[in-house]
Design a protein around this motif. Sequence first.
Motif, PDB file in Angstrom:
ATOM      1  N   THR A  66      29.853 -41.252   4.649  1.00  0.00           N
ATOM      2  CA  THR A  66      30.250 -41.129   5.599  1.00  0.00           C
ATOM      3  C   THR A  66      31.219 -42.413   6.164  1.00  0.00           C
ATOM      4  O   THR A  66      32.103 -42.726   5.830  1.00  0.00           O
ATOM      5  CB  THR A  66      29.898 -40.625   7.185  1.00  0.00           C
ATOM      6  N   SER A  67      30.026 -43.115   5.787  1.00  0.00           N
ATOM      7  CA  SER A  67      30.960 -44.359   5.971  1.00  0.00           C
ATOM      8  C   SER A  67      31.495 -44.931   4.301  1.00  0.00           C
ATOM      9  O   SER A  67      32.813 -45.819   4.573  1.00  0.00           O
ATOM     10  CB  SER A  67      29.715 -45.817   5.933  1.00  0.00           C
ATOM     11  N   ALA A  68      31.091 -44.829   3.545  1.00  0.00           N
ATOM     12  CA  ALA A  68      32.304 -44.749   1.840  1.00  0.00           C
ATOM     13  C   ALA A  68      32.955 -43.770   2.284  1.00  0.00           C
ATOM     14  O   ALA A  68      34.050 -44.878   2.248  1.00  0.00           O
ATOM     15  CB  ALA A  68      30.770 -44.075   1.221  1.00  0.00           C
ATOM     16  N   LEU A  69      33.285 -43.131   3.233  1.00  0.00           N
ATOM     17  CA  LEU A  69      34.882 -41.771   3.573  1.00  0.00           C
ATOM     18  C   LEU A  69      35.399 -42.563   3.961  1.00  0.00           C
ATOM     19  O   LEU A  69      36.971 -42.738   3.298  1.00  0.00           O
ATOM     20  CB  LEU A  69      33.938 -40.586   3.306  1.00  0.00           C
ATOM     21  N   GLN A  70      34.712 -43.433   5.368  1.00  0.00           N
ATOM     22  CA  GLN A  70      35.627 -43.807   5.741  1.00  0.00           C
ATOM     23  C   GLN A  70      36.465 -44.855   5.465  1.00  0.00           C
ATOM     24  O   GLN A  70      38.106 -45.515   5.746  1.00  0.00           O
ATOM     25  CB  GLN A  70      34.825 -43.613   7.210  1.00  0.00           C
ATOM     26  N   ARG A  71      35.680 -46.087   4.801  1.00  0.00           N
ATOM     27  CA  ARG A  71      36.603 -46.925   4.325  1.00  0.00           C
ATOM     28  C   ARG A  71      37.241 -46.737   2.739  1.00  0.00           C
ATOM     29  O   ARG A  71      38.547 -47.308   3.134  1.00  0.00           O
ATOM     30  CB  ARG A  71      35.501 -48.600   3.602  1.00  0.00           C
ATOM     31  N   ALA A  72      36.882 -45.606   1.841  1.00  0.00           N
ATOM     32  CA  ALA A  72      37.954 -44.992   0.994  1.00  0.00           C
ATOM     33  C   ALA A  72      39.022 -44.894   1.463  1.00  0.00           C
ATOM     34  O   ALA A  72      40.822 -44.633   1.480  1.00  0.00           O
ATOM     35  CB  ALA A  72      37.282 -43.666   0.495  1.00  0.00           C
ATOM     36  N   ARG A  73      39.407 -44.320   3.070  1.00  0.00           N
ATOM     37  CA  ARG A  73      40.444 -43.591   3.455  1.00  0.00           C
ATOM     38  C   ARG A  73      41.526 -44.409   3.917  1.00  0.00           C
ATOM     39  O   ARG A  73      42.546 -44.394   4.080  1.00  0.00           O
ATOM     40  CB  ARG A  73      40.321 -42.279   4.701  1.00  0.00           C
ATOM     41  N   ALA A  74      41.124 -45.471   4.440  1.00  0.00           N
ATOM     42  CA  ALA A  74      41.385 -46.550   5.038  1.00  0.00           C
ATOM     43  C   ALA A  74      42.305 -47.976   4.034  1.00  0.00           C
ATOM     44  O   ALA A  74      43.207 -48.423   4.008  1.00  0.00           O
ATOM     45  CB  ALA A  74      40.128 -47.507   5.725  1.00  0.00           C
ATOM     46  N   THR A  75      41.013 -47.623   2.672  1.00  0.00           N
ATOM     47  CA  THR A  75      42.391 -48.236   1.740  1.00  0.00           C
ATOM     48  C   THR A  75      43.135 -47.269   0.755  1.00  0.00           C
ATOM     49  O   THR A  75      44.210 -47.631   0.559  1.00  0.00           O
ATOM     50  CB  THR A  75      40.930 -48.161   0.688  1.00  0.00           C
ATOM     51  N   ILE A  76      43.353 -45.919   0.999  1.00  0.00           N
ATOM     52  CA  ILE A  76      44.139 -45.128   0.420  1.00  0.00           C
ATOM     53  C   ILE A  76      45.508 -45.001   1.297  1.00  0.00           C
ATOM     54  O   ILE A  76      46.181 -45.181   1.007  1.00  0.00           O
ATOM     55  CB  ILE A  76      43.287 -43.498   0.427  1.00  0.00           C
ATOM     56  N   ASP A  77      45.330 -44.880   3.049  1.00  0.00           N
ATOM     57  CA  ASP A  77      46.397 -45.051   3.519  1.00  0.00           C
ATOM     58  C   ASP A  77      47.109 -46.310   3.753  1.00  0.00           C
ATOM     59  O   ASP A  77      48.173 -46.337   3.755  1.00  0.00           O
ATOM     60  CB  ASP A  77      46.015 -45.102   5.016  1.00  0.00           C
ATOM     61  N   GLN A  78      46.548 -47.165   3.203  1.00  0.00           N
ATOM     62  CA  GLN A  78      47.315 -48.686   2.575  1.00  0.00           C
ATOM     63  C   GLN A  78      48.363 -48.646   1.790  1.00  0.00           C
ATOM     64  O   GLN A  78      48.971 -49.251   1.300  1.00  0.00           O
ATOM     65  CB  GLN A  78      46.458 -49.810   3.125  1.00  0.00           C
ATOM     66  N   HIS A  79      47.583 -48.085   0.700  1.00  0.00           N
ATOM     67  CA  HIS A  79      47.744 -47.627  -0.741  1.00  0.00           C
ATOM     68  C   HIS A  79      49.081 -46.852  -1.142  1.00  0.00           C
ATOM     69  O   HIS A  79      49.832 -46.625  -1.962  1.00  0.00           O
ATOM     70  CB  HIS A  79      47.174 -48.023  -2.539  1.00  0.00           C
ATOM     71  N   LEU A  80      48.909 -45.832   0.085  1.00  0.00           N
ATOM     72  CA  LEU A  80      49.951 -44.430  -0.501  1.00  0.00           C
ATOM     73  C   LEU A  80      51.445 -44.447   0.798  1.00  0.00           C
ATOM     74  O   LEU A  80      51.159 -45.368   0.910  1.00  0.00           O
ATOM     75  CB  LEU A  80      49.168 -42.955   0.310  1.00  0.00           C
ATOM     76  N   PRO A  81      52.250 -44.309  -0.609  1.00  0.00           N
ATOM     77  CA  PRO A  81      53.276 -44.120  -0.188  1.00  0.00           C
ATOM     78  C   PRO A  81      54.082 -43.388   1.085  1.00  0.00           C
ATOM     79  O   PRO A  81      53.457 -42.475   1.459  1.00  0.00           O
ATOM     80  CB  PRO A  81      54.921 -44.294  -1.124  1.00  0.00           C
TER      81      PRO A  81
END
Length: 177
Positions: free
Chosen positions: A145-160
């Motif tokens: 769950t923690s890794a997913l939250q961090r991954a989503r935050a990173t993805i949101d920064q990098h997705l157009p």
Amino acid sequence: LVEPYRHALEVHCYRMLGSALDTEDLVQETLLRAWRALDRYQPRAQFQTWLYRIATNACLDELERRPRRAEPLDPFPDLPVDEASAPTYDPEARYAIREGMELALLRAIQELPGRQRAVLIFRDVLGWTAAEAADVLDTSVASVTSALQRARATIDQHLPESALRPPSADERELLER
């Protein structure tokens, strides 16, 4: 024994690595590892889950071996229509995913550390539960769950911005069906 799962493994390794050439190598490595460990397979676990665990570990090993930088993406080759497709996507997945995967999302995934990458793919792409992902990654549900939250935050920064658009009316109707 493994042929029904080959395409799903290819798609999974491609998502993890972003390279069609590396995908071929890692699927072969997965099948070799599975063959060597076949006597240790426990029928209590689904065979597909067991193969995903082996493939994920092979991809994580490859990612650790590489320098930490995103690499250029190879488009995943089209496959014949009659060939087995990847597991069905969960319609409630966080990101709009089309055939294979949008290159923008795949590119953003390449920015993630290996474990976060695996968690995001299992949870948001394949629609697995946190417990299923934790089992494959041999970790706790809280860690997933923690890794997913961090991954989503990173993805949101990098997705157009265009990659985060909501589904169209036609896409919503299709998902509802």
